[in-house]
Design an enzyme around this catalytic site. Sequence first.
Site, PDB file in Angstrom:
ATOM      1  CB  SER A  14      19.020 -20.680 -13.592  1.00  0.00           C
ATOM      2  OG  SER A  14      20.294 -20.149 -13.277  1.00  0.00           O
ATOM      3  CG  LEU A  15      22.153 -26.056 -13.655  1.00  0.00           C
ATOM      4  CD1 LEU A  15      22.959 -27.054 -14.462  1.00  0.00           C
ATOM      5  CD2 LEU A  15      21.517 -26.753 -12.459  1.00  0.00           C
ATOM      6  CB  THR A  61      19.346 -15.441 -17.354  1.00  0.00           C
ATOM      7  OG1 THR A  61      19.419 -16.305 -18.472  1.00  0.00           O
ATOM      8  CG2 THR A  61      18.210 -15.845 -16.451  1.00  0.00           C
ATOM      9  CE  LYS A  65      21.794 -13.058 -20.562  1.00  0.00           C
ATOM     10  NZ  LYS A  65      22.779 -13.977 -21.090  1.00  0.00           N
ATOM     11  CG  ASN A  86      26.275 -11.517 -17.830  1.00  0.00           C
ATOM     12  OD1 ASN A  86      27.000 -10.535 -17.664  1.00  0.00           O
ATOM     13  ND2 ASN A  86      26.720 -12.752 -17.729  1.00  0.00           N
ATOM     14  CE1 TYR A 210      23.897 -23.790 -19.290  1.00  0.00           C
ATOM     15  CE2 TYR A 210      23.890 -25.801 -17.992  1.00  0.00           C
ATOM     16  CZ  TYR A 210      23.566 -24.463 -18.137  1.00  0.00           C
ATOM     17  OH  TYR A 210      22.916 -23.814 -17.116  1.00  0.00           O
TER      18      TYR A 210
END
Length: 263
Positions: A14-15, A61, A65, A86, A210
């Site tokens: 996770s960013l 996440t 959810k 979220n 992404y």
Amino acid sequence: MKKYLVIGNPIEHSLSPELHNYWIKNNVIKATYEKMKITNVQIKNLISEIKNGKINGLNITVPFKQEVIPHLDHLSDEANKTQSVNTILLKDDKTVGHNTDIEGFEYSVKFNNIDLKNKNIFIMGAGGVVPSIIYALNKMQVSNITISNRTKSKAENLKNLFKKVKVIDWGEIPEFDMIINATSIGLNNQEKINLNLPKVKNKLFYDVIYNPKETNFLKFGKEHGNKVLNGKMMFIYQAFFAFKLWHNKEPEINNDVLKLLDQ
Ligand code: ATR
């Protein structure tokens, strides 16, 4: 010092912390944002920490959810209609679940000046993010939405929330203006969707993934002369709207922010 967390499993990739901590610093807010890998049994306790003020906000996440919902006092209308949360915060002493994935998807499309009104949409996958995408597509007044998922029953279940979606078998491909990969196929660079994608052109190929930036699905779309979009702006905008809910400020989406996600 306020405390924010993103919880999920897996969570390593996770960013969200990079993004939120950049904005926290940029806006001179006294807060920390960390990621935490959890299991189901921890959800209840984490939400009670929001109630007692030890935690100020949570991002949720995969795969929690929906699972957080029974533990919350209140849901936003959008979170209720998608049965997906979220972002959690405390308002008037009540824990409230929001869904900013919807605006995430909506604004990723708007950011690219794409008009989906009256378009035919085909979605592959029926996982956690799909109800939010369908909700956003309906808001954008698309003409129709067809869904195909390897496990067909999961796609059929979406009809409980969205009566008008059409479900077809995995392997069938309808005509479309926009095709969305909402499966996890492609997270690993070598993975390829085991479907015979049609050699169409001048359509829109959208991948929720992404990282990697260009999945095999997007490569295929591009090679055949289609417009392609990955999930980067969706990710940024869901974070943007979560930040706005928590801090009552609109964070800046600048080149540094865009670069933060190119890892
Ligand atoms: P979850 O289902 O827990 O919400 P997700 O990452 O949001 O997790 O969703 C994963 C999606 O990718 C699902 O639609 C899944 O299909 P199934 O419902 O049949 O599991 C899809 N998916 C993952 N690997 C796949 C594969 N090898 N082929 C086809 N679909 C796949």
